[in-house]
Enzyme design. Structure first.
Site, mmCIF file in Angstrom:
data_model
loop_
_atom_site.group_PDB
_atom_site.id
_atom_site.type_symbol
_atom_site.label_atom_id
_atom_site.label_comp_id
_atom_site.label_asym_id
_atom_site.label_seq_id
_atom_site.Cartn_x
_atom_site.Cartn_y
_atom_site.Cartn_z
ATOM 1 N N ALA A 72 0.837 -0.840 0.115
ATOM 2 C CA ALA A 72 -0.384 -0.451 -0.024
ATOM 3 C C ALA A 72 0.995 1.250 0.144
ATOM 4 O O ALA A 72 0.512 2.595 -0.628
ATOM 5 C CB ALA A 72 -1.322 0.168 1.269
ATOM 6 N N ASN A 152 -6.255 2.814 10.342
ATOM 7 C CA ASN A 152 -5.148 1.515 10.782
ATOM 8 C C ASN A 152 -5.148 2.187 12.448
ATOM 9 O O ASN A 152 -5.195 -0.008 13.285
ATOM 10 C CB ASN A 152 -3.958 1.849 10.447
ATOM 11 N N GLN A 180 -6.686 -1.232 5.371
ATOM 12 C CA GLN A 180 -7.497 -1.948 6.028
ATOM 13 C C GLN A 180 -8.331 -2.077 5.688
ATOM 14 O O GLN A 180 -9.541 -3.666 6.792
ATOM 15 C CB GLN A 180 -7.405 -0.746 7.628
ATOM 16 N N SER A 200 -2.857 -3.472 0.304
ATOM 17 C CA SER A 200 -1.860 -3.855 0.849
ATOM 18 C C SER A 200 -2.505 -5.523 0.744
ATOM 19 O O SER A 200 -2.705 -6.485 1.647
ATOM 20 C CB SER A 200 -1.645 -3.272 2.109
ATOM 21 N N GLY A 201 -1.250 -6.690 0.902
ATOM 22 C CA GLY A 201 -1.338 -8.087 0.859
ATOM 23 C C GLY A 201 -1.499 -8.893 2.221
ATOM 24 O O GLY A 201 -2.340 -9.394 2.389
ATOM 25 N N CYS A 327 2.962 1.493 13.108
ATOM 26 C CA CYS A 327 4.536 1.783 12.196
ATOM 27 C C CYS A 327 4.985 3.011 13.378
ATOM 28 O O CYS A 327 6.347 3.423 13.176
ATOM 29 C CB CYS A 327 3.879 2.320 10.999
HETATM 30 C C1 LIG Z 1 -3.716 2.685 6.146
HETATM 31 C C2 LIG Z 1 -2.301 1.736 5.592
HETATM 32 N N1 LIG Z 1 -2.161 2.473 5.348
HETATM 33 C C3 LIG Z 1 -0.929 1.779 4.298
HETATM 34 C C4 LIG Z 1 0.106 1.134 5.276
HETATM 35 C C5 LIG Z 1 1.482 0.048 4.385
HETATM 36 O O1 LIG Z 1 1.379 -0.926 3.547
HETATM 37 P P1 LIG Z 1 2.749 -1.586 2.913
HETATM 38 O O2 LIG Z 1 2.540 -2.290 4.751
HETATM 39 O O3 LIG Z 1 1.642 -2.488 2.199
HETATM 40 O O4 LIG Z 1 3.358 -0.711 2.873
HETATM 41 C C6 LIG Z 1 -0.477 0.470 6.309
HETATM 42 C C7 LIG Z 1 -0.051 -0.334 7.141
HETATM 43 O O5 LIG Z 1 0.142 -0.555 8.472
HETATM 44 C C8 LIG Z 1 -1.499 0.894 6.788
HETATM 45 O O6 LIG Z 1 -2.111 0.733 7.607
#
Ligand SMILES: Cc1ncc(COP(=O)(O)O)c(C=O)c1O
Length: 389
Positions: A72, A152, A180, A200-201, A327
Site C-alpha cells: 500500500a 488503521n 485496512q 496491501s497483501g 508503524c
Molecule cells: C492504512 C494503511 N496504509 C498503508 C499502510 C502501509 O502498507 P504496506 O505495509 O503494504 O506498505 C498501512 C500499514 O500499516 C496501513 O495501515
C-alpha cells in the site's frame, strides 16, 4: 510460548490456503512473467492473469485496472505522485486529511516538490472527515482528494459514498488507501465512484511485499505518470519483474476474502463487542477511540487513564497488542491520529490497540478479556474485578 496475536491491523498471518496457492511459484513454476518465448514464462503469465482477475472480481473493476505494486505504501506513492507528475502544469491542489497513514501524508508533502499544494483536513473527535470542510477546501485547482476508507489506529470508517459524490460533482480524482478496509468492508467499485484504490497483501492474509493500485478514471480523464522507470511491465506504470508468488498469493487472498468476508466480519464483530462490553461495564473511565458504530470490525483502540505504558507491558504479557499504530510503535512521539482526535500526549501514550483476525478463537478472546480486566483491576485497585478474572 508465543503470545496470543491481537495485532491484525499491523499485519496478518499468511492463510495456509494462500501459502498452498503460492508454493508452485516458489518451486517448479519459477518463470518470469515477462518471458514470452517458453513455457516457464507462460505459466507465470497465466498465474498473474488469474490473480488479476481475482483482485478485479473482489473490488469490482476490470483486470486491466489492477496494477501490481509492493504494497500500500508504494500504491499510495504511485497514486499521489503519479497525479502530481501528470498534472504538474496545472499547479494542482490536493486534499487529504490528518489521520491518514504516513504513506499518504508524507507523500502529499513530497508532491509539493512537483508544484502541488496540499490542504490537510481536520477530523472530528471520532476521526470522521467533516463533509462541509471538504466542500469548503475545494478550489478551481483541486484535482485530487485522498481519503482512507478505514483508519488503521482507531478504526473509523469514512463516509466514502458521500465523499465520492462530492468529488464526482467537482470532477476531482478520488484516491482511497484501503489497506485496512479490504476484506472487512463491502465495497464495490461498480457502484462506488472511486478512481484509485490502494491495497496491501499483508493486511488480507497474503504475504508482505505485494500490493495493488486500482486505477479506473471516472471523475476526470487523466493519465497517471510512473514514479519508477526501467521496464514496460504494468503498462510501464510500474516497471520491474513481477513478484509472481506474491501476486498469486494476493489473488488467492482476495478470492478467499470475497467468499468468507461476511461470516468472518460477523465473528469479529461479536468478539469486538464482547471485549468492549466487558471493559466498558467494569471500567467506564476507559475511552474507546473512534466511533462505536461505523468502525472496523476487528479494531479496538482503548485509552486507559493513569496507565504507565512500561508497566502495562508486564501486566498484559502473553498478548501481542500494539500501542498506537505498529508503524509508530518504535517512535516515542504520541500518535498523530490520537492527537488529531483531541487526546492529550499523556492519554495518547496510554493507549492500546487490539486487532482481531480470521484465526482468532473464542478461547483467545476469553483469555485476552480476562487478562485485560485483571490488568485494569490492578491499575484501578478494583480488587473484585482483579480477583474475578
Ligand atoms: C492504512 C494503511 N496504509 C498503508 C499502510 C502501509 O502498507 P504496506 O505495509 O503494504 O506498505 C498501512 C500499514 O500499516 C496501513 O495501515
Amino acid at each position: 510460548m508465543l503470545p496470543i496475536y491481537m495485532d491484525h491491523n499491523a499485519t496478518t498471518p499468511v492463510d495456509p490456503r494462500v501459502v498452498k496457492a503460492m508454493e508452485p511459484f516458489l518451486n517448479a513454476q519459477f518463470g518470469n512473467a515477462s518471458s514470452s518465448s517458453h513455457a516457464y514464462g507462460w505459466q507465470a503469465q497465466a498465474a498473474v492473469k488469474k490473480a488479476r482477475e481475482q483482485v478485479a472480481a473482489f473490488v469490482g473493476c476490470t483486470p486491466a485496472q489492477v496494477i501490481w505494486t509492493s504494497g500500500a505504501t508504494e500504491s499510495n506513492n504511485l497514486a499521489i505522485l503519479g497525479v502530481a507528475r501528470a498534472l504538474r502544469r496545472e499547479k494542482p491542489h490536493f486534499i487529504t486529511q490528518v489521520t491518514e497513514h504516513k504513506a499518504v501524508l508524507e507523500v502529499c508533502e513530497a508532491a509539493t516538490e512537483w508544484d502541488a499544494t496540499v490542504t490537510v483536513l481536520d477530523v472530528d473527535t471520532q476521526g470522521f472527515v467533516r463533509l462541509e470542510d471538504l466542500k469548503r477546501a475545494i478550489t478551481p485547482r483541486t484535482v485530487l482528494c485522498s481519503i482512507m476508507m478505514a483508519n488503521n489506529e482507531i478504526g473509523t470508517l469514512q463516509p466514502m459514498r458521500e465523499i465520492a459524490d462530492i468529488c464526482r460533482t467537482h470532477k476531482i480524482i478520488l484516491h482511497s488507501d484501503s489497506a485496512q478496509s479490504a476484506g472487512k468492508c463491502n465495497f464495490d467499485l461498480k457502484t462506488l465512484p472511486i478512481d484509485m484504490i490502494s491495497l496491501s497483501g499483508h493486511k488480507i492474509y497474503a504475504p508482505k511485499g505485494v500490493g495493488v493500485l486500482i486505477v479506473r478514471p471516472i471523475n476526470r480523464e487523466f493519465e497517471l505518470k510512473p514514479i519508477l522507470f526501467g521496464g514496460d511491465q504494468e503498462h510501464s506504470l510500474r516497471p520491474g519483474t513481477l513478484n509472481v508468488p506474491g501476486i498469486v498469493g494476493m489473488g488467492e487472498a482476495c478470492a478467499l476474502a470475497m467468499s468468507e468476508m461476511t461470516e468472518e466480519c460477523t465473528r469479529m464483530c461479536t468478539f469486538q463487542k464482547q471485549i468492549l462490553l466487558a471493559v466498558q461495564t467494569h471500567f467506564p473511565q476507559i475511552k474507546l477511540n473512534g466511533p462505536q458504530k461505523s468502525r472496523l470490525c476487528n479494531n479496538i483502540s482503548l485509552s486507559i487513564p493513569e496507565l504507565v505504558p512500561d508497566e502495562l507491558a508486564l501486566d498484559f504479557s502473553g498478548v501481542a497488542y500494539s500501542s498506537g499504530s505498529a508503524c509508530n510503535s518504535s517512535n516515542p512521539k504520541p500518535s498523530h491520529v490520537l492527537k488529531a482526535i483531541g487526546l492529550s500526549d499523556t492519554l495518547a501514550r496510554a493507549t492500546i490497540r487490539l486487532g482481531l483476525g480470521r484465526f482468532t478463537s473464542p478461547e483467545e478472546v476469553q483469555t485476552v478479556t480476562s487478562k485485560l480486566l485483571k490488568m485494569l483491576g490492578k491499575l484501578y485497585r478494583s480488587t473484585t474485578v482483579a480477583q474475578n478474572f
